[in-house]
Design an enzyme around this catalytic site. Sequence first.
Site, PDB file in Angstrom:
ATOM      1  N   HIS A   1      -5.677   5.768  -0.988  1.00  0.00           N
ATOM      2  CA  HIS A   1      -5.714   6.374  -2.329  1.00  0.00           C
ATOM      3  C   HIS A   1      -4.336   6.912  -2.681  1.00  0.00           C
ATOM      4  CE1 HIS A   1      -7.122   8.810  -5.700  1.00  0.00           C
ATOM      5  NE2 HIS A   1      -8.175   8.026  -5.688  1.00  0.00           N
TER       6      HIS A   1
ATOM      7  N   ASP B   1     -14.831   3.825  -3.650  1.00  0.00           N
ATOM      8  CA  ASP B   1     -15.335   2.448  -3.762  1.00  0.00           C
ATOM      9  C   ASP B   1     -15.900   1.895  -2.465  1.00  0.00           C
ATOM     10  OD1 ASP B   1     -12.598   1.983  -5.959  1.00  0.00           O
ATOM     11  OD2 ASP B   1     -14.723   2.015  -6.508  1.00  0.00           O
TER      12      ASP B   1
HETATM   13  C1  SDX Z   1      -9.693   3.929  -7.275  1.00  0.00           C
HETATM   14  O1  SDX Z   1      -6.082   6.966  -8.837  1.00  0.00           O
HETATM   15  C2  SDX Z   1      -7.378   7.190  -8.774  1.00  0.00           C
HETATM   16  O2  SDX Z   1      -7.816   8.322  -8.900  1.00  0.00           O
HETATM   17  C3  SDX Z   1      -8.241   5.950  -8.609  1.00  0.00           C
HETATM   18  C4  SDX Z   1      -9.721   6.196  -8.386  1.00  0.00           C
HETATM   19  C5  SDX Z   1     -10.378   6.807  -9.603  1.00  0.00           C
HETATM   20  O3  SDX Z   1     -11.405   7.481  -9.427  1.00  0.00           O
HETATM   21  O4  SDX Z   1      -9.896   6.525 -10.736  1.00  0.00           O
HETATM   22  O5  SDX Z   1      -9.913   7.043  -7.271  1.00  0.00           O
HETATM   23  C6  SDX Z   1     -10.463   4.878  -8.128  1.00  0.00           C
HETATM   24  O6  SDX Z   1      -8.997   3.095  -7.785  1.00  0.00           O
HETATM   25  C7  SDX Z   1      -9.736   4.072  -5.777  1.00  0.00           C
HETATM   26  C8  SDX Z   1      -8.810   3.062  -5.043  1.00  0.00           C
HETATM   27  C9  SDX Z   1      -9.537   1.726  -4.969  1.00  0.00           C
HETATM   28  N1  SDX Z   1      -8.633   0.673  -4.412  1.00  0.00           N
HETATM   29  C10 SDX Z   1      -8.802   0.171  -3.193  1.00  0.00           C
HETATM   30  O7  SDX Z   1      -9.652   0.551  -2.389  1.00  0.00           O
HETATM   31  C11 SDX Z   1      -7.855  -0.983  -2.869  1.00  0.00           C
HETATM   32  C12 SDX Z   1      -7.293  -0.805  -1.465  1.00  0.00           C
HETATM   33  N2  SDX Z   1      -6.399   0.351  -1.434  1.00  0.00           N
HETATM   34  C13 SDX Z   1      -4.994   0.091  -1.574  1.00  0.00           C
HETATM   35  O8  SDX Z   1      -4.620  -0.993  -2.343  1.00  0.00           O
HETATM   36  C14 SDX Z   1      -4.192   1.367  -1.762  1.00  0.00           C
HETATM   37  O9  SDX Z   1      -4.648   2.274  -0.846  1.00  0.00           O
HETATM   38  C15 SDX Z   1      -4.157   2.040  -3.124  1.00  0.00           C
HETATM   39  C16 SDX Z   1      -3.676   1.096  -4.173  1.00  0.00           C
HETATM   40  C17 SDX Z   1      -5.506   2.578  -3.487  1.00  0.00           C
HETATM   41  C18 SDX Z   1      -3.205   3.210  -3.017  1.00  0.00           C
HETATM   42  O10 SDX Z   1      -1.989   2.710  -2.706  1.00  0.00           O
HETATM   43  P1  SDX Z   1      -0.794   3.706  -2.287  1.00  0.00           P
HETATM   44  O11 SDX Z   1      -1.227   5.107  -2.141  1.00  0.00           O
HETATM   45  O12 SDX Z   1       0.308   3.395  -3.222  1.00  0.00           O
HETATM   46  O13 SDX Z   1      -0.489   3.283  -0.861  1.00  0.00           O
HETATM   47  P2  SDX Z   1       0.696   2.366  -0.534  1.00  0.00           P
HETATM   48  O14 SDX Z   1       0.497   1.068  -1.227  1.00  0.00           O
HETATM   49  O15 SDX Z   1       1.950   3.128  -0.752  1.00  0.00           O
HETATM   50  O16 SDX Z   1       0.421   2.162   1.019  1.00  0.00           O
HETATM   51  C19 SDX Z   1       0.989   3.025   1.975  1.00  0.00           C
HETATM   52  C20 SDX Z   1       0.825   2.249   3.285  1.00  0.00           C
HETATM   53  C21 SDX Z   1       1.363   0.813   3.193  1.00  0.00           C
HETATM   54  O17 SDX Z   1       1.702   0.424   4.513  1.00  0.00           O
HETATM   55  P3  SDX Z   1       3.274   0.250   4.902  1.00  0.00           P
HETATM   56  O18 SDX Z   1       3.927  -0.609   3.840  1.00  0.00           O
HETATM   57  O19 SDX Z   1       3.819   1.661   4.903  1.00  0.00           O
HETATM   58  O20 SDX Z   1       3.268  -0.398   6.259  1.00  0.00           O
HETATM   59  O21 SDX Z   1      -0.591   2.115   3.558  1.00  0.00           O
HETATM   60  C22 SDX Z   1      -0.919   0.743   3.543  1.00  0.00           C
HETATM   61  C23 SDX Z   1       0.159   0.017   2.767  1.00  0.00           C
HETATM   62  O22 SDX Z   1       0.243  -1.346   3.205  1.00  0.00           O
HETATM   63  N3  SDX Z   1      -2.215   0.656   2.856  1.00  0.00           N
HETATM   64  C24 SDX Z   1      -3.227  -0.094   3.257  1.00  0.00           C
HETATM   65  C25 SDX Z   1      -4.260   0.157   2.367  1.00  0.00           C
HETATM   66  N4  SDX Z   1      -3.865   1.032   1.451  1.00  0.00           N
HETATM   67  C26 SDX Z   1      -2.586   1.331   1.740  1.00  0.00           C
HETATM   68  N5  SDX Z   1      -3.335  -0.942   4.297  1.00  0.00           N
HETATM   69  C27 SDX Z   1      -4.520  -1.558   4.439  1.00  0.00           C
HETATM   70  N6  SDX Z   1      -5.582  -1.373   3.617  1.00  0.00           N
HETATM   71  C28 SDX Z   1      -5.479  -0.536   2.575  1.00  0.00           C
HETATM   72  N7  SDX Z   1      -6.514  -0.370   1.774  1.00  0.00           N
END
Ligand code: SDX
Length: 386
Positions: free
Chosen positions: A267, A324
């Site tokens: 998140h 989710d």
């Molecule tokens: C919602 O903003 C809100 O409030 C949204 C929401 C709402 O109520 O409106 O809460 C609803 O959208 C919830 C999120 C739903 N999305 C997902 O579940 C999709 C999977 N999650 C990711 O895509 C990700 O966690 C995000 C997009 C939700 C958040 O991304 P961030 O905080 O920008 O994290 P990041 O991309 O900077 O990742 C940091 C690290 C990275 O690794 P490194 O590059 O440092 O090695 O964490 C890793 C990312 O690769 N990572 C994940 C991951 N999420 C982040 N690795 C594996 N699986 C994941 N889900």
Amino acid sequence: QTGLTALDYGFVNTASTQSEITYIDGNQGILRYRGYPIEQLAENSTYLEVAWLLIYGSLPSADELAEFDEKIRRHTLLHEDLKRFFSALPHTAHPMSVLSSAVSALSTYYEGTDPDDVELTMVRLLAKLPVIAAYAHKKSLGQAFLYPDNSLSFVDNFLRLNFGNMAEPYDIDPTLSKALDRLLILHEDHEQNASTSTVRLVGSTGANLYSSISAGIQALSGPLHGGANEAVLQMLAQIRDSGEGVGKFVERVKRKEDGVKLMGFGHRVYKNYDPRAKIVKQSADEVLAGLGVADPLLDIAKELEQFALEDEYFKERRLYPNVDFYTGVIYKAMGFPTRMFTVLFAIGRLPGWMAHWREMNLDPQTKIGRPQQLYVGEAERRYPGV
Ligand code: SDX
């Protein structure tokens, strides 16, 4: 409270980052709507009562809520021409595309009326979005659209429009009704997430509320945002069908093989367990048992969560289940097809979108949104021969 200014958020105008509606503490896993903890609202309130709270800032009196509910019931009918709109779309259309297009089309029926009557527009959207959503569902099934039944509650009317048919009466299941109302509450607002920021940005240009909500629906549809609830079910089914097992899947995620992610995890704000995910997980067992449904995907989800929470890769990145992760298993048990999951998220989020749009437009300080850019391109260059 954070000491940060609007400039730190990349928005030039301050009004687009200040709000009195929702408070989130991502480290503590705290979520409050107008000061009320989400846990108390989910347990004791209803979708419409929380909608009023988010929009107007306080819980409604019994009379206010009754009048609000009655007004919404009186606006559930769509114009008969708008019902024909659905026949222009393929039955394979994704319900989120249908929802966004139909909301945009809805505004054409009210052009020339008092566009500033935001209160009436909010009632119309609350009343008609669930009907449009149910028609998108029925369209995908090739089934006839039912007319709303205004003697039913908001949630029961929605359930009947989705699962009833012309040939027989529809019996409301109270377990289903209460569970769906609670899930809708959990989705009603979440501060300035991507889709709410979209609604605010579009609204800050002077575009009407229908257009702003239509844009918000499209933003929500992305798999990194609301579309994640659909993507989680696809991920769980893929683990089940491939036979690779949770452990092997997690290893692929850690290797970032083909960009695979653990959908429903992580998140932008919560670097702790999403308080909504906790509530959904607790009710998943209760709802499936109440519906007499046993779903191996729930067991896979729990195993996946356990694996991830104990794994350094996820711990060091502070990745926890978000709202989710478990919702889809419940929606599936209720009988909704996977492609309707994000539509349910949109119905839940509608009051929050409208509350933010209204708050921003009531603020005389609001200016048109203009996200700040940091230019990192070429310095000035001369055209050849000039
Ligand atoms: C919602 O903003 C809100 O409030 C949204 C929401 C709402 O109520 O409106 O809460 C609803 O959208 C919830 C999120 C739903 N999305 C997902 O579940 C999709 C999977 N999650 C990711 O895509 C990700 O966690 C995000 C997009 C939700 C958040 O991304 P961030 O905080 O920008 O994290 P990041 O991309 O900077 O990742 C940091 C690290 C990275 O690794 P490194 O590059 O440092 O090695 O964490 C890793 C990312 O690769 N990572 C994940 C991951 N999420 C982040 N690795 C594996 N699986 C994941 N889900």
